[in-house]
Design a protein around this motif. Sequence first.
Motif, PDB file in Angstrom:
ATOM      1  N   GLY A 279      76.054  18.573  71.122  1.00  0.00           N
ATOM      2  CA  GLY A 279      75.608  17.229  71.472  1.00  0.00           C
ATOM      3  C   GLY A 279      76.740  16.236  71.376  1.00  0.00           C
ATOM      4  O   GLY A 279      77.527  16.077  72.312  1.00  0.00           O
ATOM      5  N   ASN A 302      82.088  18.101  79.357  1.00  0.00           N
ATOM      6  CA  ASN A 302      80.743  18.430  78.878  1.00  0.00           C
ATOM      7  C   ASN A 302      80.096  19.430  79.833  1.00  0.00           C
ATOM      8  O   ASN A 302      80.760  20.002  80.685  1.00  0.00           O
ATOM      9  CB  ASN A 302      79.888  17.160  78.736  1.00  0.00           C
ATOM     10  N   GLY A 303      78.788  19.624  79.696  1.00  0.00           N
ATOM     11  CA  GLY A 303      78.079  20.584  80.533  1.00  0.00           C
ATOM     12  C   GLY A 303      78.112  21.985  79.929  1.00  0.00           C
ATOM     13  O   GLY A 303      78.700  22.213  78.872  1.00  0.00           O
ATOM     14  N   GLN A 314      75.339  22.268  76.767  1.00  0.00           N
ATOM     15  CA  GLN A 314      75.473  20.827  76.515  1.00  0.00           C
ATOM     16  C   GLN A 314      75.143  20.072  77.791  1.00  0.00           C
ATOM     17  O   GLN A 314      75.424  20.533  78.901  1.00  0.00           O
ATOM     18  CB  GLN A 314      76.912  20.512  76.077  1.00  0.00           C
ATOM     19  N   HIS A 315      74.529  18.915  77.641  1.00  0.00           N
ATOM     20  CA  HIS A 315      74.224  18.093  78.813  1.00  0.00           C
ATOM     21  C   HIS A 315      75.511  17.550  79.442  1.00  0.00           C
ATOM     22  O   HIS A 315      76.522  17.355  78.760  1.00  0.00           O
ATOM     23  CB  HIS A 315      73.314  16.928  78.420  1.00  0.00           C
ATOM     24  N   ASP A 316      75.441  17.276  80.735  1.00  0.00           N
ATOM     25  CA  ASP A 316      76.587  16.688  81.426  1.00  0.00           C
ATOM     26  C   ASP A 316      76.398  15.179  81.589  1.00  0.00           C
ATOM     27  O   ASP A 316      76.881  14.574  82.544  1.00  0.00           O
ATOM     28  CB  ASP A 316      76.803  17.350  82.792  1.00  0.00           C
ATOM     29  N   TRP A 317      75.706  14.576  80.637  1.00  0.00           N
ATOM     30  CA  TRP A 317      75.482  13.138  80.679  1.00  0.00           C
ATOM     31  C   TRP A 317      76.798  12.387  80.487  1.00  0.00           C
ATOM     32  O   TRP A 317      77.724  12.867  79.827  1.00  0.00           O
ATOM     33  CB  TRP A 317      74.514  12.716  79.587  1.00  0.00           C
ATOM     34  N   CYS A 335      70.654  13.658  73.183  1.00  0.00           N
ATOM     35  CA  CYS A 335      71.150  14.745  74.040  1.00  0.00           C
ATOM     36  C   CYS A 335      70.829  16.128  73.477  1.00  0.00           C
ATOM     37  O   CYS A 335      71.089  17.141  74.138  1.00  0.00           O
ATOM     38  CB  CYS A 335      72.655  14.606  74.244  1.00  0.00           C
ATOM     39  N   THR A 338      66.107  17.387  74.273  1.00  0.00           N
ATOM     40  CA  THR A 338      65.472  18.008  75.443  1.00  0.00           C
ATOM     41  C   THR A 338      66.476  18.874  76.183  1.00  0.00           C
ATOM     42  O   THR A 338      67.647  18.500  76.338  1.00  0.00           O
ATOM     43  CB  THR A 338      64.932  16.951  76.428  1.00  0.00           C
ATOM     44  N   PHE A 339      66.008  20.049  76.627  1.00  0.00           N
ATOM     45  CA  PHE A 339      66.816  20.938  77.463  1.00  0.00           C
ATOM     46  C   PHE A 339      65.901  21.615  78.476  1.00  0.00           C
ATOM     47  O   PHE A 339      64.687  21.741  78.245  1.00  0.00           O
ATOM     48  CB  PHE A 339      67.521  22.006  76.614  1.00  0.00           C
ATOM     49  N   ASP A 340      66.474  22.034  79.579  1.00  0.00           N
ATOM     50  CA  ASP A 340      65.742  22.842  80.553  1.00  0.00           C
ATOM     51  C   ASP A 340      65.599  24.240  79.960  1.00  0.00           C
ATOM     52  O   ASP A 340      66.539  25.037  79.981  1.00  0.00           O
ATOM     53  CB  ASP A 340      66.521  22.890  81.872  1.00  0.00           C
TER      54      ASP A 340
END
Length: 352
Positions: A279, A302-303, A314-317, A335, A338-340
């Motif tokens: 995160g 990220n990602g 990791q999110h790509d936010w 971050c 929540t995840f898919d």
Amino acid sequence: MKILVIKFRNIGDVLLTTPLIKNLRLNYPDAQIDVLVNKGTESMLTFNPNIDNIFTYNRDEFRALPKLKRFIQEFKFLRSFKDYDIVINTTEGDRGAFVAKFSNAKIKIGYPVKKNFLLKNVYNKLLPNPPLLRHIIENNLDAIRVLNKEVFEKKVEIFWDKRSEERINKLNLGEYIHIHPVSRWLFKCVDDKIMANIIDFLHQKGKKVVITASPDEKEIKKVENILKLTKNNPVNLSGKLNLKEVAVLAKKAQLFIGVDTAIMHIAAALNTPVIAFFGPSGAFNWGPWDNDLFESGYKKRNGIQSMGKHVVIQHDWECVPCGKDGCNGSKVSDCLMTFDMEKVFKIIEEKL
């Protein structure tokens, strides 16, 4: 020749100095190589054949002393490291710099000290300011490069005694997935429902799950909450194992799933495939290191990224990673909430 390596940081940081120590041993095979670390982190280095002596600094013990006595004892402590030829301070910070200053070492290596005028010129060989998108292992190895020596390998290593091995063998766990869902910094942890869903998914795949955590009350409570949310009963060893025993457990696991924590680095060091949720911290700095490779695979900011057998989710936010202890001072990182899960399950299935 006597060499002192200083790492005043946490457990995972200390473990990631082992490539530096190994390369010092390979370049100076006859040298005495000692290490100075914070009390409580030394188990990452015990039984390491490349280290002659491990010294610890007990911060709490010194702080408990009256001011004058503390000053005297701190000074004695600093002077106890005077007889070294090379002193390497791998982190920024005054305490390691003072150790170098009071030593008689001809070569003193460290990062420039900017704020304390007493330490301004303590080092005669400076470590370069590391690039942002660069793994901590490479930063540590800059000491080898500053010495104009060769970097032969970049393997992270941890060792243990027979007693730790025997303790885990007696559990007769068979084949299992090791999940360490917690960190001492709870803002690095994913939502409890996510870990519960992963445990249930693994159960559906016919896999045994073994969970670990430190004896810390916050970690134990978090594990208990995760278990309340599952439909199954994984083996819960939380608070029951020391770090060496957790290392043996990680070594024997088919797969490790967890977050950015020292146990993640231990599992990776033992060549167990790792799936880690990140995160606020950057995988480019702290991603699980694959000992079979020589260059980091974490090239993006990220990602989802991988390095050999290890995967970081990791999110790509745009705000990730932020390096903060939760969003808006909440100690909770959005971050990691929540995840898919379909993507997560697919990654796990590929590793299985």
